[in-house]
Design a protein around this motif. Structure first.
Motif, PDB file in Angstrom:
ATOM      1  N   VAL A  51       0.847  -1.200   0.000  1.00 18.95           N
ATOM      2  CA  VAL A  51       0.000   0.000   0.000  1.00 18.95           C
ATOM      3  C   VAL A  51       0.884   1.252   0.000  1.00 18.95           C
ATOM      4  N   GLY A  54       2.153   1.857  -3.428  1.00 24.70           N
ATOM      5  CA  GLY A  54       1.108   2.459  -4.258  1.00 24.70           C
ATOM      6  C   GLY A  54       0.962   3.940  -3.996  1.00 24.70           C
ATOM      7  N   LEU A  55       0.990   4.321  -2.729  1.00 25.29           N
ATOM      8  CA  LEU A  55       0.898   5.744  -2.383  1.00 25.29           C
ATOM      9  C   LEU A  55       2.094   6.521  -2.924  1.00 25.29           C
ATOM     10  N   ALA A  58       1.672   7.021  -6.603  1.00 26.32           N
ATOM     11  CA  ALA A  58       0.590   7.961  -6.927  1.00 26.32           C
ATOM     12  C   ALA A  58       0.951   9.395  -6.574  1.00 26.32           C
TER      13      ALA A  58
ATOM     14  N   GLY B  59      -3.251   1.233  -2.561  1.00 27.24           N
ATOM     15  CA  GLY B  59      -2.501   2.400  -2.093  1.00 27.24           C
ATOM     16  C   GLY B  59      -2.557   3.539  -3.092  1.00 27.24           C
ATOM     17  N   ALA B  60      -2.398   3.201  -4.365  1.00 26.80           N
ATOM     18  CA  ALA B  60      -2.429   4.237  -5.399  1.00 26.80           C
ATOM     19  C   ALA B  60      -3.819   4.855  -5.515  1.00 26.80           C
ATOM     20  N   LEU B  62      -5.947   5.226  -3.051  1.00 26.06           N
ATOM     21  CA  LEU B  62      -6.084   6.159  -1.920  1.00 26.06           C
ATOM     22  C   LEU B  62      -5.307   7.445  -2.174  1.00 26.06           C
ATOM     23  N   GLY B  63      -4.310   7.352  -3.044  1.00 27.19           N
ATOM     24  CA  GLY B  63      -3.519   8.535  -3.403  1.00 27.19           C
ATOM     25  C   GLY B  63      -4.072   9.286  -4.603  1.00 27.19           C
ATOM     26  N   GLY B  64      -5.204   8.840  -5.142  1.00 24.68           N
ATOM     27  CA  GLY B  64      -5.862   9.621  -6.180  1.00 24.68           C
ATOM     28  C   GLY B  64      -5.818   9.051  -7.578  1.00 24.68           C
ATOM     29  N   LYS B  65      -5.199   7.905  -7.760  1.00 28.28           N
ATOM     30  CA  LYS B  65      -5.192   7.277  -9.078  1.00 28.28           C
ATOM     31  C   LYS B  65      -6.475   6.451  -9.272  1.00 28.28           C
TER      32      LYS B  65
END
Lengths: 199, 168
Positions: A51, A54-55, A58, B59-60, B62-65
């Motif tokens: 996770v 992923g953050l 992004a 995760g992505a 939640l980050g806006g993707k």
């Protein structure tokens, strides 16, 4: 080295860094010491690093800290080659390795209590800055570097088993509430909607 | 899969706003990967396991993707823990793009795949995952847009199972 001491030192230094924690006592301890909307206490084993990756992908302009445990990382070792190849420069991973499954209440030993070296595994997977530390001063140095410098950092912190988290009153903030606080915080600070759709 | 169909999938994903795709390469829909890779609209994330593919996508997201996790059917079993843990329990929208191997309409179905195919729907339903079965390219853009709207409304993963013409 005691994990709670590390968190107690680090928490006041956090500003807009994003933090992802796995399960185990670290979720309880970090949640007790840090009360920021930028904290994503996942509450599951084997997910925090992915996770966090992923953050970091992004939001490449934001620093992301991941707090993992040995048990959680052992459940998701396939993350390490992916981590190495993605090589996100805005990601810092701290694995608090107490060599125990503390949550089992019988402190069953993990593989790292035997022959397994998580820092060496990460190194072999291709993570260049993969180190194993044992002293609090080393933690402060690595954490300061993570706060101030760019570059993927993977730090295995050998800690003593500590049961501080069992004395802390558990939060009543559930997972969905944590998620929404985190996402709304990102929407505010990034100036863009994240969850699409309106009622 | 024919090249025109691969282009249609990729164009439909782009039209629906999907801009980050994790993947473990598979056998039925793989022709779309080079198309995604060369289009800068997409961030393509190769992973070692469908399990981390789902968690990285979470995760992505939640980050806006707007995220998808692409996998072959058995990857649904590999990633079921992650789908339930970070997808369903945490409530994170993502598209599951699944090569529906072993299904009735899978043109390359063999003993290697069939046990996954016949159990796929039950597996998804046990996790509470909404899904659509796609057998050809008719209305593909609409169906993918519908799935993205559904995942955003639910804030959970939604699966698209590709079989039939997509498996030639």
């Amino acid at each position: 080295m005691i994990r709670y001491d590390c968190f107690e030192w680090l928490a006041p230094q956090m500003k807009d860094e994003l933090v992802v924690t796995s399960l185990s006592g670290q979720r309880v301890e970090w949640g007790h010491l840090s009360h920021r909307d930028a904290d994503l206490t996942l509450g599951s084993m084997g997910n925090a690093l992915a996770v966090g990756m992923g953050l970091a992908i992004a939001l490449p302009h934001r620093k992301v800290f991941v707090f993992e445990s040995d048990g959680s990382l052992l459940l998701s070792l396939f993350n390490l080659p992916t981590l190495a190849n993605l090589n996100p420069p805005n990601l810092a991973v701290f694995v608090f390795d107490n060599q125990k499954y503390s949550g089992t209440r019988i402190s069953w030993p993990t593989a790292t209590a035997g022959k397994t070296d998580l820092a060496a595994i990460a190194k072999g997977a291709g993570v260049e800055h993969s180190v194993l530390i044992r002293e609090f001063e080393e933690f402060k140095r690595e954490a300061t570097g993570a706060l101030k410098e760019s570059g993927l950092r993977f730090v295995v912190c050998k800690i003593e088993e500590s049961l501080v988290h069992r004395k802390i009153v558990r939060s009543n903030v559930d997972l969905l509430e944590t998620k929404y606080k985190f996402v709304r915080y990102l929407e505010r600070t990034e100036g863009k909607p994240i969850f699409a759709g309106r009622g | 899969m024919e090249a025109a169909l691969a282009e249609k999938i990729v164009g439909s994903l782009k039209a629906a706003g999907v801009n980050l795709i994790t993947f473990v390469p598979e056998t039925r829909l793989s022709e779309m990967l080079p198309l995604i890779e060369k289009d800068e609209f997409f961030k393509l994330v190769p992973v070692s396991s469908e399990a981390e593919g789902v968690s990285i996508a979470a995760g992505a997201a939640l980050g806006g993707k707007v995220c998808a996790a692409y996998m072959e059917g058995p990857g649904i079993w590999v990633s079921s823990y992650n789908i339930v843990t970070v997808g369903v329990r945490y409530g994170v929208p993502m598209l599951l793009i699944v090569g529906y191997v072993g299904s009735m309409a899978d043109k390359r179905n063999t003993f290697l795949y069939v046990e996954y195919g016949i159990k796929m729907v039950a597996q998804l339903e046990s996790m509470g995952i909404e899904y659509q079965i796609l057998r050809d390219g008719d209305g593909l853009e609409t169906k993918i847009a519908d799935a993205v709207r559904m995942m955003n409304a639910l804030k959970k993963p939604v699966a698209l199972l590709f079989t039939g013409e997509f498996t030639i």
